[in-house]
Write a protein that holds these residues in place. Structure first.
Motif: not given
Length: 90
Positions: A1-5
């Motif tokens: 999720m952090k990578a997507s953000l």
């Protein structure tokens, strides 16, 4: 999720730099498209994680142990009720 953000923020920055000469509406449209793609990626990642074998096993383990905890709680309540009955009133 952090990578997507982080991906979303990086793409937004690139679009902002590239859209200086473009109309603001085009920038808004590009950001909306990027947000839609990021949302789709996040939903896909969530779905894959939810359907993974590890999550299924964890869910089963929690379910099994929750039933055991309920049984032990019922037993404890019964023991406390018996103890309460045996305790003389002050």
């Amino acid at each position: 999720m952090k990578a997507s953000l982080l991906f979303l923020l990086a793409c937004t920055a690139v679009l902002a730099v590239g859209a200086r000469a473009e109309e603001p509406k085009a920038l808004v449209q590009k950001v909306q498209e990027l947000a839609q793609k990021a949302t789709a990626m996040a939903k896909d990642a969530y779905t894959r994680a939810r359907e993974s074998e590890a999550v299924r096993q964890a869910r089963q383990w929690l379910s099994d142990n929750a039933e055991l905890a309920k049984q032990r709680l019922v037993w404890l309540k019964e023991q406390l009720a018996e103890l309460w009955k045996k305790t003389p009133a002050a």
